[in-house]
Design a protein around this motif. Structure first.
Motif, PDB file in Angstrom:
ATOM      1  N   ALA A  47     -32.060 -13.200  31.162  1.00 50.78           N
ATOM      2  CA  ALA A  47     -32.293 -11.752  31.165  1.00 50.78           C
ATOM      3  C   ALA A  47     -32.856 -11.297  29.825  1.00 50.78           C
ATOM      4  O   ALA A  47     -33.750 -10.457  29.759  1.00 50.78           O
ATOM      5  N   GLU A  48     -32.350 -11.872  28.719  1.00 50.85           N
ATOM      6  CA  GLU A  48     -32.847 -11.483  27.398  1.00 50.85           C
ATOM      7  C   GLU A  48     -34.306 -11.892  27.218  1.00 50.85           C
ATOM      8  O   GLU A  48     -35.114 -11.142  26.687  1.00 50.85           O
ATOM      9  N   VAL A  49     -34.607 -13.106  27.669  1.00 55.69           N
ATOM     10  CA  VAL A  49     -35.982 -13.588  27.542  1.00 55.69           C
ATOM     11  C   VAL A  49     -36.910 -12.696  28.374  1.00 55.69           C
ATOM     12  O   VAL A  49     -37.984 -12.291  27.915  1.00 55.69           O
ATOM     13  N   GLU A  50     -36.455 -12.349  29.571  1.00 55.59           N
ATOM     14  CA  GLU A  50     -37.285 -11.511  30.438  1.00 55.59           C
ATOM     15  C   GLU A  50     -37.498 -10.133  29.804  1.00 55.59           C
ATOM     16  O   GLU A  50     -38.624  -9.638  29.717  1.00 55.59           O
ATOM     17  N   ALA A  51     -36.411  -9.539  29.309  1.00 56.72           N
ATOM     18  CA  ALA A  51     -36.512  -8.205  28.713  1.00 56.72           C
ATOM     19  C   ALA A  51     -37.469  -8.229  27.520  1.00 56.72           C
ATOM     20  O   ALA A  51     -38.328  -7.358  27.365  1.00 56.72           O
ATOM     21  N   ASP A  52     -37.336  -9.249  26.703  1.00 58.94           N
ATOM     22  CA  ASP A  52     -38.175  -9.384  25.521  1.00 58.94           C
ATOM     23  C   ASP A  52     -39.644  -9.513  25.919  1.00 58.94           C
ATOM     24  O   ASP A  52     -40.524  -8.873  25.339  1.00 58.94           O
ATOM     25  N   HIS A  53     -39.870 -10.324  26.929  1.00 59.17           N
ATOM     26  CA  HIS A  53     -41.253 -10.553  27.363  1.00 59.17           C
ATOM     27  C   HIS A  53     -41.857  -9.261  27.926  1.00 59.17           C
ATOM     28  O   HIS A  53     -42.982  -8.894  27.598  1.00 59.17           O
ATOM     29  N   ILE A  54     -41.091  -8.566  28.742  1.00 62.02           N
ATOM     30  CA  ILE A  54     -41.594  -7.309  29.326  1.00 62.02           C
ATOM     31  C   ILE A  54     -41.948  -6.337  28.198  1.00 62.02           C
ATOM     32  O   ILE A  54     -43.019  -5.733  28.187  1.00 62.02           O
ATOM     33  N   ARG A  55     -41.061  -6.207  27.214  1.00 63.00           N
ATOM     34  CA  ARG A  55     -41.317  -5.273  26.108  1.00 63.00           C
ATOM     35  C   ARG A  55     -42.572  -5.656  25.344  1.00 63.00           C
ATOM     36  O   ARG A  55     -43.373  -4.810  24.968  1.00 63.00           O
ATOM     37  N   ARG A  56     -42.730  -6.974  25.115  1.00 64.10           N
ATOM     38  CA  ARG A  56     -43.888  -7.391  24.328  1.00 64.10           C
ATOM     39  C   ARG A  56     -45.192  -7.149  25.071  1.00 64.10           C
ATOM     40  O   ARG A  56     -46.176  -6.679  24.498  1.00 64.10           O
ATOM     41  N   VAL A  57     -45.177  -7.441  26.386  1.00 66.64           N
ATOM     42  CA  VAL A  57     -46.400  -7.219  27.167  1.00 66.64           C
ATOM     43  C   VAL A  57     -46.727  -5.722  27.174  1.00 66.64           C
ATOM     44  O   VAL A  57     -47.863  -5.310  26.956  1.00 66.64           O
ATOM     45  N   LEU A  58     -45.708  -4.895  27.374  1.00 68.25           N
ATOM     46  CA  LEU A  58     -45.926  -3.445  27.408  1.00 68.25           C
ATOM     47  C   LEU A  58     -46.454  -2.933  26.071  1.00 68.25           C
ATOM     48  O   LEU A  58     -47.367  -2.110  26.018  1.00 68.25           O
ATOM     49  N   ALA A  59     -45.869  -3.447  24.991  1.00 66.01           N
ATOM     50  CA  ALA A  59     -46.311  -3.009  23.666  1.00 66.01           C
ATOM     51  C   ALA A  59     -47.755  -3.421  23.452  1.00 66.01           C
ATOM     52  O   ALA A  59     -48.577  -2.644  22.979  1.00 66.01           O
ATOM     53  N   ARG A  60     -48.067  -4.631  23.821  1.00 65.16           N
ATOM     54  CA  ARG A  60     -49.422  -5.149  23.635  1.00 65.16           C
ATOM     55  C   ARG A  60     -50.428  -4.316  24.431  1.00 65.16           C
ATOM     56  O   ARG A  60     -51.534  -4.066  24.003  1.00 65.16           O
ATOM     57  N   LEU A  61     -49.992  -3.866  25.632  1.00 65.43           N
ATOM     58  CA  LEU A  61     -50.909  -3.101  26.479  1.00 65.43           C
ATOM     59  C   LEU A  61     -50.699  -1.602  26.298  1.00 65.43           C
ATOM     60  O   LEU A  61     -51.094  -0.804  27.141  1.00 65.43           O
ATOM     61  N   GLU A  62     -50.052  -1.252  25.199  1.00 73.07           N
ATOM     62  CA  GLU A  62     -49.863   0.143  24.829  1.00 73.07           C
ATOM     63  C   GLU A  62     -49.275   0.985  25.944  1.00 73.07           C
ATOM     64  O   GLU A  62     -49.707   2.105  26.212  1.00 73.07           O
ATOM     65  N   GLY A  63     -48.309   0.412  26.635  1.00 78.10           N
ATOM     66  CA  GLY A  63     -47.586   1.186  27.623  1.00 78.10           C
ATOM     67  C   GLY A  63     -48.283   1.338  28.955  1.00 78.10           C
ATOM     68  O   GLY A  63     -47.799   2.046  29.837  1.00 78.10           O
ATOM     69  N   ASN A  64     -49.430   0.683  29.114  1.00 77.16           N
ATOM     70  CA  ASN A  64     -50.144   0.775  30.393  1.00 77.16           C
ATOM     71  C   ASN A  64     -49.376  -0.039  31.441  1.00 77.16           C
ATOM     72  O   ASN A  64     -49.450  -1.260  31.486  1.00 77.16           O
ATOM     73  N   LYS A  65     -48.621   0.688  32.311  1.00 76.26           N
ATOM     74  CA  LYS A  65     -47.683  -0.013  33.186  1.00 76.26           C
ATOM     75  C   LYS A  65     -48.406  -0.792  34.286  1.00 76.26           C
ATOM     76  O   LYS A  65     -47.957  -1.865  34.680  1.00 76.26           O
ATOM     77  N   SER A  66     -49.531  -0.258  34.775  1.00 76.11           N
ATOM     78  CA  SER A  66     -50.247  -0.993  35.827  1.00 76.11           C
ATOM     79  C   SER A  66     -50.729  -2.320  35.269  1.00 76.11           C
ATOM     80  O   SER A  66     -50.569  -3.371  35.898  1.00 76.11           O
ATOM     81  N   ALA A  67     -51.350  -2.266  34.070  1.00 78.40           N
ATOM     82  CA  ALA A  67     -51.872  -3.493  33.472  1.00 78.40           C
ATOM     83  C   ALA A  67     -50.723  -4.448  33.164  1.00 78.40           C
ATOM     84  O   ALA A  67     -50.838  -5.662  33.364  1.00 78.40           O
ATOM     85  N   ALA A  68     -49.589  -3.896  32.695  1.00 76.70           N
ATOM     86  CA  ALA A  68     -48.447  -4.754  32.359  1.00 76.70           C
ATOM     87  C   ALA A  68     -47.927  -5.446  33.617  1.00 76.70           C
ATOM     88  O   ALA A  68     -47.654  -6.647  33.612  1.00 76.70           O
ATOM     89  N   ALA A  69     -47.815  -4.676  34.713  1.00 81.28           N
ATOM     90  CA  ALA A  69     -47.324  -5.262  35.964  1.00 81.28           C
ATOM     91  C   ALA A  69     -48.255  -6.396  36.394  1.00 81.28           C
ATOM     92  O   ALA A  69     -47.808  -7.479  36.777  1.00 81.28           O
ATOM     93  N   ARG A  70     -49.562  -6.154  36.278  1.00 82.04           N
ATOM     94  CA  ARG A  70     -50.547  -7.175  36.666  1.00 82.04           C
ATOM     95  C   ARG A  70     -50.364  -8.421  35.803  1.00 82.04           C
ATOM     96  O   ARG A  70     -50.314  -9.543  36.297  1.00 82.04           O
ATOM     97  N   SER A  71     -50.239  -8.184  34.516  1.00 83.21           N
ATOM     98  CA  SER A  71     -50.116  -9.307  33.597  1.00 83.21           C
ATOM     99  C   SER A  71     -48.838 -10.104  33.863  1.00 83.21           C
ATOM    100  O   SER A  71     -48.799 -11.313  33.706  1.00 83.21           O
ATOM    101  N   LEU A  72     -47.777  -9.396  34.288  1.00 80.37           N
ATOM    102  CA  LEU A  72     -46.499 -10.061  34.531  1.00 80.37           C
ATOM    103  C   LEU A  72     -46.421 -10.681  35.929  1.00 80.37           C
ATOM    104  O   LEU A  72     -45.456 -11.367  36.268  1.00 80.37           O
ATOM    105  N   GLY A  73     -47.445 -10.355  36.739  1.00 83.69           N
ATOM    106  CA  GLY A  73     -47.463 -10.902  38.089  1.00 83.69           C
ATOM    107  C   GLY A  73     -46.436 -10.269  39.013  1.00 83.69           C
ATOM    108  O   GLY A  73     -45.918 -10.908  39.919  1.00 83.69           O
ATOM    109  N   ILE A  74     -46.104  -8.980  38.753  1.00 79.83           N
ATOM    110  CA  ILE A  74     -45.188  -8.270  39.654  1.00 79.83           C
ATOM    111  C   ILE A  74     -45.829  -6.936  40.012  1.00 79.83           C
ATOM    112  O   ILE A  74     -46.831  -6.568  39.399  1.00 79.83           O
ATOM    113  N   ASP A  75     -45.262  -6.225  41.015  1.00 80.36           N
ATOM    114  CA  ASP A  75     -45.890  -4.936  41.311  1.00 80.36           C
ATOM    115  C   ASP A  75     -45.262  -3.837  40.453  1.00 80.36           C
ATOM    116  O   ASP A  75     -44.227  -4.039  39.826  1.00 80.36           O
TER     117      ASP A  75
END
Ligand SMILES: Nc1ncnc2c1ncn2[C@@H]1O[C@H](COP(=O)(O)OP(=O)(O)OP(=O)(O)O)[C@@H](O)[C@H]1O
Ligand SMILES: [Mg+2]
Length: 453
Positions: free
Chosen positions: A412-440
Motif C-alpha cells: 500500500a505504501e509503495v502504491e501510494a508513493d507511486h500514485i503521488r509521484r505520477v500525479l506530481a510529475r503530471l501536475e495533477g492531471n488526473k486523466s493523464a495520471a490514470a492513463r499512465s497508471l493503467g487504471i481508469d
C-alpha cells in the motif's frame, strides 16, 4: 545501432537518446539510465542521431563532445534549430571550460565532464528534464497568453488553467466559488478576481464566516437599525453595504448556519438586503466570491449545505490544486519567498542546493503554499547562509524515502508513493495520471480519496 528499450512509452517515462562513438560508453549509459526508469535509444554518431530524431520523439539527447566526423556540437545545433521539445546534455572527456561554454552557447542545457558518478549523471539528467518541463509550461502559458496575476506565482499547467479561469472571472460579475485545501491561495485568488476586474476601485471586503458568532453574523452582514436589539444604540451598515460596488469575500462559507444560508440565498436572488430590525429592502450591487476548503457538494449530499445556495455560488467554480500537484512551482515559490524574506533583511537572495530542492519536491505539503512560505521564512530568519542545504530543512523533509527496493515497505505504501509521484510529475492531471497508471479515472479517484483519509 538503435536500441529501443521499452515499447510502451507512458506519460511519465522520459525518452533519452544517448550518442557516443564508443559502444562501451553507450552500454554503460543504457544500463544506468534504464535502471533509473528512463526509456533509452542510442546512436553511434551525429548523423545517425539526426536520422533517428527525424522519426522518433525524444525528450533528452545525451551526447559525447568529440566524435569522428560531425562533433557533438553540431548535434546540439541541429536540435536547437529543429526540435522545440527536446533538450540536450553534453558529456565530454575533455573538461575544458571553453568546451562547456561553447556547448551552452550552442544551446545545450547541461554539460557534464568525465569522469562522473552515477549520481552526478542522474542529477544532471534530472536538471535537463526539469528545464524541458519548465519550457513546456512557459510555452503553454505564452501560447494561451496567460499571465499570472500580480502576487500569484505559478507556471505549472494546473495553475495556468486556474489563471485562465481567474481572468475570465475577473471580467464578469458572476458569483465565484474558490475551493482548495488549506493554504492553497484561495484568498489571494479572490483578491485577484476583484483587483483585476472593473470593480477594483470599489472595496474588497473579506468576511470569515467561521470567525463571527452566529448571533452576530446577520447584523454584521446586513447591518442593523437603531434599536434593533439591546445595545443597538445607532444604526450600523453591514458588510454588504460597505462592499457596495465592489466584492464581498465570504470565506469558509461551509461554516454558515442554515438560517444564514437561507438569508444569503435571498440576497443572491433579489440583490437586496434587509437590515436587522427593518422591513425596508435596500438594493445592493455587490459581487460575491465565496471560498471553502471543504467539499461543498459532499456537504450538500449530506444535507449540511443548501443545494440551492450551492448552485447560486458555484456559477464560476475555481478549484485550486494542492501544492504537491503543481510540479516545479514548488521551486519557483521557494525561490520567490527566499528572495522576498532576504530582501526584507537587506540580504542577497539565498539559493537552495539541488538536493534541498529535491527534498522540497518530494515533500507532501499538507499546509500547501502557506506551509512553504512559513518554512522559507524561518530558514531565512534563522540562517545567514547564502545557500540552503538539505540539512537546514525541517526533519520531516530530510527523511529520504526508503530505496526503491526497500523490502520493509508495504504494498500500500509503495502504491501510494507511486500514485503521488505520477500525479506530481503530471501536475495533477488526473486523466493523464490514470492513463499512465493503467487504471481508469474512477479507480484513481477512489484511491486518492482513500489516501486522504
Ligand atoms: N500562487 C501563489 N503565489 C504566491 N503566494 C501564494 C500563492 N498561493 C498562496 N500564496 C501565499 O500563501 C499564503 C496562504 O494563502 P491564502 O491565505 O490565500 O490561502 P487560503 O487557501 O485562503 O488558506 P486557508 O484555507 O487556510 O484560509 C498567503 O501568504 C499567500 O500570499
Ligand atoms: Mg483563507
Amino acid at each position: 545501432m538503435t536500441r529501443r528499450q521499452r515499447t510502451k512509452v507512458g506519460d511519465s517515462v522520459a525518452r533519452i537518446l544517448t550518442v557516443d562513438d564508443h559502444p562501451g560508453t553507450l552500454e554503460l549509459l543504457r544500463r544506468n539510465l534504464s535502471a533509473a526508469g528512463y526509456s533509452i535509444l542510442s546512436a553511434a554518431s551525429t548523423p545517425e542521431a539526426i536520422e533517428l530524431l527525424g522519426r522518433e520523439e525524444v525528450e533528452l539527447v545525451v551526447t559525447d563532445y568529440r566524435m569522428p566526423g560531425a562533433s557533438g556540437l553540431e548535434l546540439v545545433r541541429y536540435v536547437r534549430e529543429n526540435l522545440k521539445d527536446t533538450v540536450v546534455m553534453m558529456i565530454s572527456g575533455y573538461a575544458t571550460v571553453p568546451g562547456a561554454v561553447e556547448a551552452m552557447k550552442c544551446g545545450a542545457e547541461e554539460y557534464l565532464a568525465k569522469p562522473f558518478t552515477d549520481d552526478e549523471l542522474l542529477q544532471a539528467i534530472g536538471r535537463s528534464l526539469e528545464q524541458l518541463r519548465r519550457r513546456r509550461a512557459e510555452r503553454v502559458c505564452r501560447a494561451e497568453k496567460i499571465v499570472a496575476p500580480p502576487g500569484l506565482v505559478g507556471e505549472s499547467q494546473a495553475m495556468c488553467k486556474v489563471f485562465e479561469v481567474l481572468s475570465r472571472a475577473a471580467r464578469s460579475s458572476a458569483t465565484a466559488l474558490v475551493s482548495g485545501e488549506s493554504g492553497t491561495g484561495k484568498e489571494l485568488v479572490a483578491r485577484a478576481i476583484h483587483y483585476e476586474g472593473p470593480r477594483s476601485a470599489s472595496p474588497f471586503v473579506p468576511v470569515n464566516c467561521a470567525g463571527i458568532p452566529e448571533s452576530l453574523l446577520e447584523s454584521e452582514l446586513f447591518g442593523h437599525v437603531k434599536g434593533a436589539f439591546t445595545g443597538a444604540v445607532t444604526s450600523r451598515a453591514g458588510f454588504f453595504q460597505t462592499a457596495e460596488g465592489g466584492t464581498l469575500f465570504l470565506d469558509e462559507i461551509s461554516e454558515t448556519s442554515p438560517a444564514t444560508q437561507a438569508k444569503l440565498l435571498r440576497v443572491l436572488q433579489d440583490k437586496q438586503v434587509y437590515m436587522v430590525g427593518s422591513s425596508r429592502a435596500h438594493k445592493v450591487d455587490v459581487r460575491i466570491v465565496a471560498a471553502t476548503n471543504k467539499d461543498l457538494s459532499a456537504l450538500v449530499a449530506k444535507e449540511r449545505f443548501r443545494q440551492d445556495l450551492f448552485f447560486r455560488l458555484n456559477v464560476l467554480p475555481i478549484a485550486l490544486p494542492p501544492l504537491r500537484e503543481r510540479g516545479s512551482d514548488v521551486f519557483l515559490l521557494a525561490n520567490r519567498f527566499a528572495a522576498k524574506f532576504a530582501e526584507e533583511q537587506g540580504r542577497k537572495p539565498p539559493r537552495f542546493t539541488d538536493r534541498a530542492l529535491e527534498a522540497l519536491a518530494r515533500y507532501d505539503w499538507p499546509g500547501n503554499v502557506r506551509e512553504l512560505e512559513n518554512i522559507v521564512q524561518r530558514l531565512v530568519v534563522m540562517n545567514d547562509a547564502e545557500t540552503f542545504h538539505v540539512a537546514d530543512l525541517p526533519a520531516v523533509m530530510r527523511r529520504r524515502p526508503p530505496r526503491e527496493g526497500g523490502l520493509e515497505r508495504t504494498l500500500a505504501e509503495v502504491e501510494a508513493d507511486h500514485i503521488r509521484r505520477v500525479l506530481a510529475r503530471l501536475e495533477g492531471n488526473k486523466s493523464a495520471a490514470a492513463r499512465s497508471l493503467g487504471i481508469d479515472r474512477k479507480t484513481l479517484r477512489k484511491k486518492l480519496e482513500a489516501l486522504r483519509r
